[in-house]
Design an enzyme around this catalytic site. Structure first.
Site, PDB file in Angstrom:
ATOM      1  N   ILE A 156      59.793 -29.382 119.532  1.00  0.00           N
ATOM      2  CA  ILE A 156      58.532 -30.507 120.045  1.00  0.00           C
ATOM      3  C   ILE A 156      57.660 -30.885 120.402  1.00  0.00           C
ATOM      4  O   ILE A 156      57.760 -30.853 121.738  1.00  0.00           O
ATOM      5  CB  ILE A 156      59.644 -31.942 120.134  1.00  0.00           C
ATOM      6  CG1 ILE A 156      61.137 -31.640 119.810  1.00  0.00           C
ATOM      7  CG2 ILE A 156      59.537 -33.102 120.325  1.00  0.00           C
ATOM      8  CD1 ILE A 156      61.203 -31.685 118.572  1.00  0.00           C
ATOM      9  N   ARG A 268      24.938  -7.923 115.837  1.00  0.00           N
ATOM     10  CA  ARG A 268      25.520  -6.312 115.945  1.00  0.00           C
ATOM     11  C   ARG A 268      24.454  -5.360 115.282  1.00  0.00           C
ATOM     12  O   ARG A 268      24.949  -5.383 114.017  1.00  0.00           O
ATOM     13  CB  ARG A 268      26.583  -6.535 115.797  1.00  0.00           C
ATOM     14  CG  ARG A 268      27.838  -5.120 115.376  1.00  0.00           C
ATOM     15  CD  ARG A 268      27.917  -4.511 117.183  1.00  0.00           C
ATOM     16  NE  ARG A 268      28.411  -3.343 116.862  1.00  0.00           N
ATOM     17  CZ  ARG A 268      28.903  -2.715 118.193  1.00  0.00           C
ATOM     18  NH1 ARG A 268      28.760  -3.068 119.426  1.00  0.00           N
ATOM     19  NH2 ARG A 268      29.560  -1.506 118.247  1.00  0.00           N
ATOM     20  N   HIS A 338      34.059  -7.780 113.423  1.00  0.00           N
ATOM     21  CA  HIS A 338      34.219  -7.548 115.366  1.00  0.00           C
ATOM     22  C   HIS A 338      34.661  -5.637 116.073  1.00  0.00           C
ATOM     23  O   HIS A 338      34.245  -5.991 116.815  1.00  0.00           O
ATOM     24  CB  HIS A 338      34.936  -8.200 116.621  1.00  0.00           C
ATOM     25  CG  HIS A 338      33.974  -9.797 115.857  1.00  0.00           C
ATOM     26  ND1 HIS A 338      34.012 -11.015 115.151  1.00  0.00           N
ATOM     27  CD2 HIS A 338      33.251 -10.325 116.829  1.00  0.00           C
ATOM     28  CE1 HIS A 338      33.559 -12.228 115.336  1.00  0.00           C
ATOM     29  NE2 HIS A 338      33.398 -12.125 116.651  1.00  0.00           N
ATOM     30  N   GLU A 363      55.218 -27.611 110.767  1.00  0.00           N
ATOM     31  CA  GLU A 363      55.807 -28.301 110.102  1.00  0.00           C
ATOM     32  C   GLU A 363      55.717 -27.662 108.187  1.00  0.00           C
ATOM     33  O   GLU A 363      54.934 -28.106 107.108  1.00  0.00           O
ATOM     34  CB  GLU A 363      53.927 -29.214 109.757  1.00  0.00           C
ATOM     35  CG  GLU A 363      54.244 -30.104 110.842  1.00  0.00           C
ATOM     36  CD  GLU A 363      52.968 -31.020 111.195  1.00  0.00           C
ATOM     37  OE1 GLU A 363      52.463 -31.006 109.713  1.00  0.00           O
ATOM     38  OE2 GLU A 363      52.914 -31.562 112.098  1.00  0.00           O
ATOM     39  N   SER A 366      55.275 -21.132 104.816  1.00  0.00           N
ATOM     40  CA  SER A 366      54.458 -21.267 103.442  1.00  0.00           C
ATOM     41  C   SER A 366      55.622 -20.837 102.597  1.00  0.00           C
ATOM     42  O   SER A 366      55.237 -21.330 101.683  1.00  0.00           O
ATOM     43  CB  SER A 366      53.501 -19.976 103.841  1.00  0.00           C
ATOM     44  OG  SER A 366      52.378 -19.850 104.439  1.00  0.00           O
TER      45      SER A 366
HETATM   46  N1  COS Z   1      59.175 -37.388  99.810  1.00  0.00           N
HETATM   47  C1  COS Z   1      59.726 -38.156  99.429  1.00  0.00           C
HETATM   48  N2  COS Z   1      61.499 -38.555  99.192  1.00  0.00           N
HETATM   49  C2  COS Z   1      62.045 -36.411  99.401  1.00  0.00           C
HETATM   50  C3  COS Z   1      60.930 -36.005  99.822  1.00  0.00           C
HETATM   51  C4  COS Z   1      59.321 -36.073  99.839  1.00  0.00           C
HETATM   52  N3  COS Z   1      58.176 -35.136  99.755  1.00  0.00           N
HETATM   53  N4  COS Z   1      61.277 -34.604  99.790  1.00  0.00           N
HETATM   54  C5  COS Z   1      62.997 -34.897  99.663  1.00  0.00           C
HETATM   55  N5  COS Z   1      62.516 -35.738  99.255  1.00  0.00           N
HETATM   56  C6  COS Z   1      64.236 -36.922  99.122  1.00  0.00           C
HETATM   57  C7  COS Z   1      64.707 -36.879  97.685  1.00  0.00           C
HETATM   58  O1  COS Z   1      63.962 -36.862  96.636  1.00  0.00           O
HETATM   59  C8  COS Z   1      66.007 -36.762  98.565  1.00  0.00           C
HETATM   60  O2  COS Z   1      66.357 -37.944  97.581  1.00  0.00           O
HETATM   61  P1  COS Z   1      67.659 -38.265  96.499  1.00  0.00           P
HETATM   62  O3  COS Z   1      68.779 -37.031  96.301  1.00  0.00           O
HETATM   63  O4  COS Z   1      67.548 -39.574  96.926  1.00  0.00           O
HETATM   64  O5  COS Z   1      66.107 -37.487  95.285  1.00  0.00           O
HETATM   65  C9  COS Z   1      66.152 -36.067  99.660  1.00  0.00           C
HETATM   66  O6  COS Z   1      64.734 -36.458  99.934  1.00  0.00           O
HETATM   67  C10 COS Z   1      66.660 -34.901  99.888  1.00  0.00           C
HETATM   68  O7  COS Z   1      65.884 -33.878  99.270  1.00  0.00           O
HETATM   69  P2  COS Z   1      66.113 -32.631  98.783  1.00  0.00           P
HETATM   70  O8  COS Z   1      67.515 -32.285  97.787  1.00  0.00           O
HETATM   71  O9  COS Z   1      64.675 -32.006  98.852  1.00  0.00           O
HETATM   72  O10 COS Z   1      66.784 -31.681  99.995  1.00  0.00           O
HETATM   73  P3  COS Z   1      66.950 -29.843 100.300  1.00  0.00           P
HETATM   74  O11 COS Z   1      67.534 -30.427 101.786  1.00  0.00           O
HETATM   75  O12 COS Z   1      67.242 -29.599  99.115  1.00  0.00           O
HETATM   76  O13 COS Z   1      65.193 -29.548 101.564  1.00  0.00           O
HETATM   77  C11 COS Z   1      62.992 -29.496 101.510  1.00  0.00           C
HETATM   78  C12 COS Z   1      64.486 -30.116 101.352  1.00  0.00           C
HETATM   79  C13 COS Z   1      62.858 -27.932 102.023  1.00  0.00           C
HETATM   80  C14 COS Z   1      61.880 -29.487 101.104  1.00  0.00           C
HETATM   81  C15 COS Z   1      62.716 -30.315 103.708  1.00  0.00           C
HETATM   82  O14 COS Z   1      64.557 -30.270 103.366  1.00  0.00           O
HETATM   83  C16 COS Z   1      61.533 -28.947 103.793  1.00  0.00           C
HETATM   84  O15 COS Z   1      60.633 -29.699 104.033  1.00  0.00           O
HETATM   85  N6  COS Z   1      61.925 -28.279 104.959  1.00  0.00           N
HETATM   86  C17 COS Z   1      60.940 -27.793 106.046  1.00  0.00           C
HETATM   87  C18 COS Z   1      61.293 -28.472 107.253  1.00  0.00           C
HETATM   88  C19 COS Z   1      60.068 -29.063 107.955  1.00  0.00           C
HETATM   89  O16 COS Z   1      58.390 -28.572 107.611  1.00  0.00           O
HETATM   90  N7  COS Z   1      60.327 -28.445 109.189  1.00  0.00           N
HETATM   91  C20 COS Z   1      58.762 -28.557 110.029  1.00  0.00           C
HETATM   92  C21 COS Z   1      59.107 -29.176 110.924  1.00  0.00           C
HETATM   93  S1  COS Z   1      58.479 -30.901 111.289  1.00  0.00           S
HETATM   94  S2  COS Z   1      56.815 -30.802 112.513  1.00  0.00           S
END
Ligand code: COS
Length: 388
Positions: A156, A268, A338, A363, A366
């Site tokens: 965090i 350089r 470099h 966040e 890739s």
């Molecule tokens: N905006 C709004 N709603 C969203 C969304 C977005 N960008 N992405 C997903 N949702 C919604 C979906 O529409 C779904 O809702 P409904 O069932 O009502 O349609 C719900 O959220 C669940 O989404 P989804 O089924 O896509 O979830 P998954 O578990 O398949 O996966 C990912 C989602 C992989 C995209 C997600 O877990 C993710 O982004 N993981 C990475 C996490 C991350 O970045 N961590 C970094 C640390 S935080 S700084």
């Protein structure tokens, strides 16, 4: 020129001056001490950067997303830990309150977040839940007019400085996955909240990432952010915006890395000439310049689309994927420019090379961004027989 445009130009040029005159000279101190010096923190506060995204009525600068990324391009000409210091407070740690908070929550928190008096962190990731964010196990159980939270959050950012956490916890069974997750505003001094010692990392000195343990943390029901079961969507909405911000971080760094390489290539000399005159060096500079330019153009375009109210889930994924991978490629090429000097600590490129490695991971890795972009392409295909 309109008042708004003039104000933005003033903010952007102040950010540019601050990055070059205050942040760049502080980089080595941050690398050596692992802390952001007090005069830098004060400068960030004076510029209003903790409240970039907070609406003016709550004491922030109320920048549009395009304005926000324009400022970030400038600040991130300096190493990225400076931006991290205020990044969670004006980004993921605050966006949820701005977008989903009640009026009472906004009035209570936003004014002090906007000044940096209170800092905010976003607590989603857990030891066993990284890319699969919907699998979190931290629980919030209703007990009368309170919720009791138990669980551990990992990596965090700014937890050691935070006065407020946006915590994602399960209020429904794990089978519900995303629909069983709610968000809560938890003040850091609530009994049962413990912030662990920050992790030692490869780079990003000055930015602190820690585990946060919630042990029977009791908070009033009014601390829920948004409705029950909407926490995951709330997190994803914040992340769409934050990924554009992160793309701007990478873009600012692309420019810095390129400049470090060009400066070195001009100074350089080998075989009696500046190495900038050799075509294989020029190819690395040109490829990097083109990628830095493309990253900036993409981020500006997506930010304008977001300001126009368009859904930018796919575009934010494109931008973060492209800009952070480009920063990695540029760092690698500029280190190569470099030669041996790029591998020693006397040159900034050694530090920046390690710093930018993280951008492709946090966040959204890739690979997760590729997955999000492809899912959006497939989902929206066929309405008119094309993907555009
Ligand atoms: N905006 C709004 N709603 C969203 C969304 C977005 N960008 N992405 C997903 N949702 C919604 C979906 O529409 C779904 O809702 P409904 O069932 O009502 O349609 C719900 O959220 C669940 O989404 P989804 O089924 O896509 O979830 P998954 O578990 O398949 O996966 C990912 C989602 C992989 C995209 C997600 O877990 C993710 O982004 N993981 C990475 C996490 C991350 O970045 N961590 C970094 C640390 S935080 S700084």
């Amino acid at each position: 020129m309109s008042d708004r445009k003039e104000t933005l130009e003033l903010i952007v040029s102040a950010a540019r001056r601050f990055a070059r005159e205050v942040l760049l000279p502080a980089e080595i101190e941050v690398e050596e001490t692992g802390e952001i010096p007090g005069h830098v923190v004060q400068g960030l506060r004076d510029l209003g950067l903790f409240g970039m995204t907070v609406p003016e009525e709550y004491g922030g600068l109320g920048l549009s997303v395009h304005e926000e990324v324009s400022v970030v391009f400038e600040i991130c000409y300096a190493q990225p830990a400076f931006r991290s210091y205020f990044g969670t407070t004006n980004g993921v740690g605050t966006l949820g309150i701005i977008n989903f908070g009640t009026e009472e929550q906004k009035r209570k928190y936003l004014p002090r977040l906007a000044t940096g008096e209170t800092m905010a962190s976003f607590a989603l990731t857990e030891p066993d839940s990284g890319s699969d964010a919907a699998s979190i196990t931290t629980k919030a159980v209703r007990d009368g007019d309170h919720y009791v939270i138990n669980g551990t959050k990992r990596f965090i950012t700014n937890a050691v400085h935070a006065g407020l956490f946006t915590v994602f916890a399960r209020t429904g069974p794990k089978e519900l996955r995303a629909a069983g997750i709610s968000a809560f505003l938890v003040e850091a001094d609530t009994p049962g909240v413990t912030v662990a010692t920050p992790y030692r990392k490869m780079g990003f000195a000055g930015s602190h990432e820690s585990d946060v343990i919630f042990d029977n943390v009791s908070i009033p029901v009014g601390a829920m952010l948004g409705a029950e079961g909407t926490g995951f969507k709330n997190a994803m909405t914040s992340l769409d915006h934050a990924r554009l911000h992160m793309s701007a971080v990478a873009t600012g760094l692309c420019q810095r890395l390129l400049d470090e390489g060009i400066r070195y290539a001009i100074e350089r000399k080998q075989f009696g000439r500046p190495i900038a005159e050799f075509q294989l060096i020029q190819a690395m500079l040109a490829d990097s310049g083109a990628e830095a330019y493309a990253a900036r153009a993409m981020v500006e375009r997506a930010a304008m689309d977001k300001d126009a109210g368009k859904n930018i889930t796919k575009e934010a994924a494109y931008c973060k994927y492209f800009a952070t991978e480009a920063a990695g490629r540029i760092a690698d090429r500029m280190l190569q420019v470099h030669g041996g000097n790029g591998y020693i600590k006397e040159y900034a490129i050694e530090r920046l090379y390690r710093d930018v490695r993280l951008l492709r991971i946090y966040e959204g890795t890739s690979q997760i961004l590729q997955l999000i972009a492809a899912r959006e392409l497939v989902r929206n295909f066929g309405i008119d027989g094309s993907s555009s």
